[in-house]
Design a protein around this motif. Structure first.
Motif, mmCIF file in Angstrom:
data_model
loop_
_atom_site.group_PDB
_atom_site.id
_atom_site.type_symbol
_atom_site.label_atom_id
_atom_site.label_comp_id
_atom_site.label_asym_id
_atom_site.label_seq_id
_atom_site.Cartn_x
_atom_site.Cartn_y
_atom_site.Cartn_z
ATOM 1 N N HIS A 73 0.844 -1.201 0.000
ATOM 2 C CA HIS A 73 0.000 0.000 0.000
ATOM 3 C C HIS A 73 0.875 1.246 0.000
ATOM 4 O O HIS A 73 1.816 1.364 0.787
ATOM 5 C CB HIS A 73 -0.880 -0.032 1.257
ATOM 6 C CG HIS A 73 -1.789 1.144 1.406
ATOM 7 N ND1 HIS A 73 -2.302 1.852 0.334
ATOM 8 C CD2 HIS A 73 -2.291 1.748 2.520
ATOM 9 C CE1 HIS A 73 -3.070 2.827 0.779
ATOM 10 N NE2 HIS A 73 -3.077 2.795 2.102
ATOM 11 N N LEU A 74 0.552 2.183 -0.847
ATOM 12 C CA LEU A 74 1.287 3.447 -0.885
ATOM 13 C C LEU A 74 1.114 4.163 0.454
ATOM 14 O O LEU A 74 -0.002 4.342 0.931
ATOM 15 C CB LEU A 74 0.760 4.352 -2.003
ATOM 16 C CG LEU A 74 0.977 3.895 -3.441
ATOM 17 C CD1 LEU A 74 0.233 4.835 -4.394
ATOM 18 C CD2 LEU A 74 2.449 3.861 -3.795
ATOM 19 N N ARG A 75 2.223 4.571 1.064
ATOM 20 C CA ARG A 75 2.133 5.285 2.338
ATOM 21 C C ARG A 75 2.754 6.679 2.269
ATOM 22 O O ARG A 75 2.246 7.618 2.859
ATOM 23 C CB ARG A 75 2.814 4.481 3.462
ATOM 24 C CG ARG A 75 2.179 3.134 3.728
ATOM 25 C CD ARG A 75 0.666 3.245 3.948
ATOM 26 N NE ARG A 75 0.319 4.165 5.003
ATOM 27 C CZ ARG A 75 0.174 3.837 6.284
ATOM 28 N NH1 ARG A 75 0.327 2.587 6.652
ATOM 29 N NH2 ARG A 75 -0.133 4.739 7.178
ATOM 30 N N GLU A 76 3.884 6.769 1.582
ATOM 31 C CA GLU A 76 4.541 8.085 1.504
ATOM 32 C C GLU A 76 5.121 8.289 0.106
ATOM 33 O O GLU A 76 5.901 7.473 -0.375
ATOM 34 C CB GLU A 76 5.644 8.184 2.566
ATOM 35 C CG GLU A 76 6.191 9.602 2.713
ATOM 36 C CD GLU A 76 7.054 9.767 3.969
ATOM 37 O OE1 GLU A 76 7.030 8.871 4.838
ATOM 38 O OE2 GLU A 76 7.760 10.790 4.057
ATOM 39 N N LEU A 77 4.728 9.375 -0.521
ATOM 40 C CA LEU A 77 5.153 9.695 -1.881
ATOM 41 C C LEU A 77 5.952 10.991 -1.877
ATOM 42 O O LEU A 77 5.874 11.779 -0.929
ATOM 43 C CB LEU A 77 3.943 9.857 -2.803
ATOM 44 C CG LEU A 77 2.894 8.751 -2.780
ATOM 45 C CD1 LEU A 77 1.723 9.109 -3.684
ATOM 46 C CD2 LEU A 77 3.505 7.433 -3.221
ATOM 47 N N VAL A 78 6.693 11.203 -2.950
ATOM 48 C CA VAL A 78 7.424 12.463 -3.115
ATOM 49 C C VAL A 78 7.113 13.027 -4.497
ATOM 50 O O VAL A 78 7.200 12.306 -5.501
ATOM 51 C CB VAL A 78 8.943 12.264 -2.966
ATOM 52 C CG1 VAL A 78 9.682 13.579 -3.234
ATOM 53 C CG2 VAL A 78 9.300 11.735 -1.588
ATOM 54 N N ALA A 138 -7.180 11.977 -5.749
ATOM 55 C CA ALA A 138 -7.646 10.590 -5.706
ATOM 56 C C ALA A 138 -6.993 9.780 -4.590
ATOM 57 O O ALA A 138 -7.393 8.637 -4.347
ATOM 58 C CB ALA A 138 -7.363 9.922 -7.053
ATOM 59 N N LEU A 139 -5.997 10.345 -3.921
ATOM 60 C CA LEU A 139 -5.279 9.595 -2.882
ATOM 61 C C LEU A 139 -6.071 9.581 -1.576
ATOM 62 O O LEU A 139 -6.776 10.540 -1.247
ATOM 63 C CB LEU A 139 -3.897 10.213 -2.635
ATOM 64 C CG LEU A 139 -2.894 10.134 -3.781
ATOM 65 C CD1 LEU A 139 -1.614 10.890 -3.415
ATOM 66 C CD2 LEU A 139 -2.562 8.677 -4.136
ATOM 67 N N GLY A 140 -5.896 8.508 -0.822
ATOM 68 C CA GLY A 140 -6.603 8.356 0.442
ATOM 69 C C GLY A 140 -5.959 9.148 1.569
ATOM 70 O O GLY A 140 -4.846 9.682 1.441
ATOM 71 N N SER A 141 -6.657 9.211 2.695
ATOM 72 C CA SER A 141 -6.213 10.038 3.819
ATOM 73 C C SER A 141 -5.029 9.428 4.575
ATOM 74 O O SER A 141 -4.405 10.110 5.398
ATOM 75 C CB SER A 141 -7.379 10.249 4.790
ATOM 76 O OG SER A 141 -7.842 8.989 5.245
ATOM 77 N N ASP A 142 -4.720 8.177 4.310
ATOM 78 C CA ASP A 142 -3.594 7.550 5.016
ATOM 79 C C ASP A 142 -2.281 7.668 4.235
ATOM 80 O O ASP A 142 -1.305 6.995 4.544
ATOM 81 C CB ASP A 142 -3.904 6.078 5.302
ATOM 82 C CG ASP A 142 -4.230 5.308 4.040
ATOM 83 O OD1 ASP A 142 -4.437 5.942 2.982
ATOM 84 O OD2 ASP A 142 -4.272 4.062 4.105
ATOM 85 N N ILE A 143 -2.273 8.508 3.214
ATOM 86 C CA ILE A 143 -1.061 8.686 2.402
ATOM 87 C C ILE A 143 -0.497 10.090 2.637
ATOM 88 O O ILE A 143 -1.236 11.077 2.647
ATOM 89 C CB ILE A 143 -1.363 8.491 0.896
ATOM 90 C CG1 ILE A 143 -1.863 7.052 0.658
ATOM 91 C CG2 ILE A 143 -0.132 8.788 0.046
ATOM 92 C CD1 ILE A 143 -2.303 6.791 -0.767
ATOM 93 N N THR A 144 0.811 10.140 2.835
ATOM 94 C CA THR A 144 1.504 11.429 2.961
ATOM 95 C C THR A 144 2.281 11.701 1.678
ATOM 96 O O THR A 144 2.954 10.801 1.158
ATOM 97 C CB THR A 144 2.483 11.403 4.151
ATOM 98 O OG1 THR A 144 1.725 11.242 5.353
ATOM 99 C CG2 THR A 144 3.291 12.697 4.238
ATOM 100 N N VAL A 145 2.161 12.914 1.185
ATOM 101 C CA VAL A 145 2.917 13.314 -0.003
ATOM 102 C C VAL A 145 3.888 14.418 0.393
ATOM 103 O O VAL A 145 3.471 15.505 0.813
ATOM 104 C CB VAL A 145 1.986 13.807 -1.131
ATOM 105 C CG1 VAL A 145 2.813 14.190 -2.361
ATOM 106 C CG2 VAL A 145 0.964 12.745 -1.488
ATOM 107 N N ASP A 146 5.174 14.132 0.296
ATOM 108 C CA ASP A 146 6.189 15.150 0.536
ATOM 109 C C ASP A 146 6.360 15.959 -0.746
ATOM 110 O O ASP A 146 6.654 15.397 -1.806
ATOM 111 C CB ASP A 146 7.517 14.488 0.919
ATOM 112 C CG ASP A 146 7.407 13.716 2.224
ATOM 113 O OD1 ASP A 146 6.912 14.299 3.201
ATOM 114 O OD2 ASP A 146 7.784 12.535 2.265
ATOM 115 N N VAL A 147 6.160 17.254 -0.632
ATOM 116 C CA VAL A 147 6.212 18.128 -1.810
ATOM 117 C C VAL A 147 7.510 18.930 -1.754
ATOM 118 O O VAL A 147 7.644 19.846 -0.937
ATOM 119 C CB VAL A 147 4.994 19.069 -1.861
ATOM 120 C CG1 VAL A 147 5.011 19.860 -3.166
ATOM 121 C CG2 VAL A 147 3.693 18.287 -1.722
#
Lengths: 225, 377
Positions: free
Chosen positions: B44-49, B70-79
């Protein structure tokens, strides 16, 4: 008075020691750990081995190239085996356009010049072949010179079949090597452009005269497509 | 004969020097052990950059909005952004999102292409850090300030995120997009060999062996392939399945469809349906098949510039237990191709979430090229 002298002596020794410690160890310290532990080994003189023969390619007389020059090369073939070798190698010079600043990567390379050299070498014989490209280097380009073994799965299809990259397949085979690479690109900074936040629109390219030093420096640096 | 004052000063000086060194190298740690290269399709995707640079807004605004939304609330995206204003700008067009957006401000030039900067190596132990494995130098960095900035992104992220992430430089030249891994194999494009053979490593065999050791996966070095990053022409889909692009399939689709046309789709130089280009796609399919993978072909149109690909392999995959989701590029004006690609992904068990990449593909990349994955569960 005695105390002052003692403190001065201690301070002087401490200053010298601290300075020496930092000067000696800081560069290595900064290169350790997070992000700095690169151990890249650069091979100074790329070699192609084909059918037991070692090929190397150099700029003739350590020639310094600039945009508009027609490079000349020396191909050196060494047969260190005890048998006569009939081998063929293709030398291909390609150029790539400068990157569009928004793009993910540079354009495909286009063929500038190409020559196939069939050679017969006696046991333990060395031959040097002079190559004149009679092709002027374009400005604002990245240049690569490849050694491609002929008859070793170096390319797979007639060049003319492919519409892109001028119908040229540079090195999609498993054995080709980039023997030399040059750049006639240079970033010409405006006086104020040294600041890191300078908008890139204010940067422009111009032709770079490749000095022997810079040619040597870039010749071992790979450049991707 | 040195006096006691001198010895005291030397000891004091050493202490001060070591203190300065520690301060200067704050946060630097010896390289911890790293695990295998992160799979593209397992977990499962958890943290993206992602990277956002305001000059690239036209390229990324629409796909970022679709994807982040479209991403769920349990995913963090580092920008990763050059400055705070850039991050605020991204927030302004991203709209309402459920995921957490976390800024990493780097204060230097950079591009918008996050995928190529590093590959993530999973933690070697449950408490270990993720390793960001970057190449020693970006191509063209000497003449391209944004690329020079990109060289630093791996370290920027590690410094911002602290102990859970460690940045390490590889001795080899590559772009992150040159690798495509599942939980068994990493596929490697031919261009990586070209960048390294007789440059950083003597032989192909040595290179493959070293890569397998670093990435802790079986390495399949593609013998022939389109001259592009891997996810432009193939995707790993789990269960030992790969999708490989097929220009002829796209051509047939266009020829057979009553309303199918590419008139409104920009392809520099026109579509490349040449035999040689088809051969390269087919060679990838054949090699994947020979290495034990089930191969599914999917329509793809490379343009004659050799770089712009209308691709449906440039995807992000999320596995949530038995549920598999694919974030799939779509292109305005290419509805028949979009529909066909959707059916193919659905046919292998995926729930499709389309992401409009019309503004992106003409810049030689697509969704997968814009998003890197730091962590999967």
């Amino acid at each position: 008075m005695m105390k002052t002298n003692n403190l001065a002596a201690i301070g002087s020794a401490a200053l010298v020691t601290a300075t020496l410690t930092v000067a000696l160890f800081l560069p290595g310290f900064l290169n350790a750990g997070n992000g700095g532990d690169s151990a890249t080994v650069t091979i100074a003189q790329p070699k192609l081995i084909s059918h037991g023969v070692q090929f190397t390619l150099t700029a003739a007389g350590n020639q310094a190239f600039k945009a508009g020059d027609a490079p000349e090369f020396e191909l050196k073939a060494i047969n260190s085996t005890s048998q006569t070798a009939d081998v063929s190698v293709r030398i291909s010079m390609t150029s790539s356009a400068p990157p569009n600043r928004m793009s993910r990567m540079v354009m495909l390379p286009a063929k500038l010049w190409e020559k196939t050299c069939p050679l017969t070498l006696n046991p333990n014989e060395t031959k040097t072949v002079a190559l004149k490209t009679d092709t002027k280097l374009p400005a604002n380009s990245m240049i690569e010179v490849l050694l491609v073994p002929v008859g070793e799965n170096a390319s797979t299809a007639p060049a003319a079949q492919r519409p892109n990259s001028g119908g040229f397949i540079p090195a999609n085979g498993s054995s080709a090597i980039v023997a030399l690479s040059y750049s006639t690109l240079v970033l010409k900074l405006q006086p104020s452009a040294a600041a890191s936040k300078q908008p890139r629109d204010e940067l422009s390219y111009s032709s770079l005269v490749i000095t022997p030093q810079s040619a040597a420096a870039v010749s071992t640096q790979p450049r991707s497509k | 004969m040195l006096r006691w004052q001198t010895w005291t000063g030397v000891v004091l000086g050493l202490a001060i020097g070591i203190g300065i060194l520690n301060l200067a190298g704050g946060g630097r740690r010896p390289a911890p052990p790293a695990g295998a290269i992160l799979s593209e399709c397992d977990g499962h995707l958890r943290e993206l950059v992602i990277q956002y640079e305001p000059s690239g807004r036209e390229i990324v605004a629409t796909p970022y909005r679709d994807f982040l939304g479209a991403l769920g609330s349990d995913i963090t995206v580092d920008v990763v952004c050059p400055n705070r204003a850039a991050f605020d700008e991204l927030l302004s067009f991203a709209g309402r999102v459920n995921c957490t957006l976390r800024p990493i401000i780097v204060n230097h030039p950079m591009t918008t292409w996050a995928r190529d900067r590093w590959v993530a190596l999973a933690p070697a132990s449950p408490t270990g850090p993720t390793t960001l494995w970057s190449q020693p130098g970006e191509a063209s960095a000497e003449i391209w300030p944004a690329r020079a900035g990109d060289e630093r992104i791996g370290v920027d992220i590690a410094r911002a995120l602290g102990a859970p992430v460690f940045a390490r430089r590889s001795p080899y030249f590559f772009d992150g997009g040159d690798f495509l891994a599942d939980d068994d194999t990493v596929f490697v494009t031919p261009r990586v060999l070209k960048r390294n053979i007789q440059v950083t490593v003597a032989t192909k065999e040595m290179f493959i062996s070293n890569l397998a050791s670093e990435l802790k996966r079986r390495v399949v070095l593609l013998d022939e392939a389109p001259e592009h990053h891997a996810a432009m022409f193939m995707a790993v889909a789990g269960n030992k399945t790969v999708l490989v692009g097929d220009p002829q399939l796209a051509r047939q689709l266009i020829a057979s469809g009553t309303n199918a046309s590419l008139d409104s789709v920009e392809l520099p130089g026109g579509p490349d349906f040449s035999g040689e280009t088809q051969h390269r796609f087919d060679a990838v399919a054949a090699q994947c098949g020979a290495t034990g993978y089930k191969v599914v072909r999917i329509p793809t149109i490379p343009a004659c510039d050799g770089r712009s690909f209308l691709t449906y392999e440039n995807v992000l995959i999320d596995q949530q237990g038995a549920r598999r989701i694919v974030y799939l590029p779509s292109y305005r004006g290419a509805a028949p191709l979009n529909d066909s690609a959707r059916k193919i992904w659905e046919g292998i068990g995926y729930e499709v979430r389309p992401v409009d990449c019309t503004s992106t593909y003409l810049h030689f990349g697509c969704l997968h090229c814009l998003v890197n994955v730091l962590k999967r569960s």
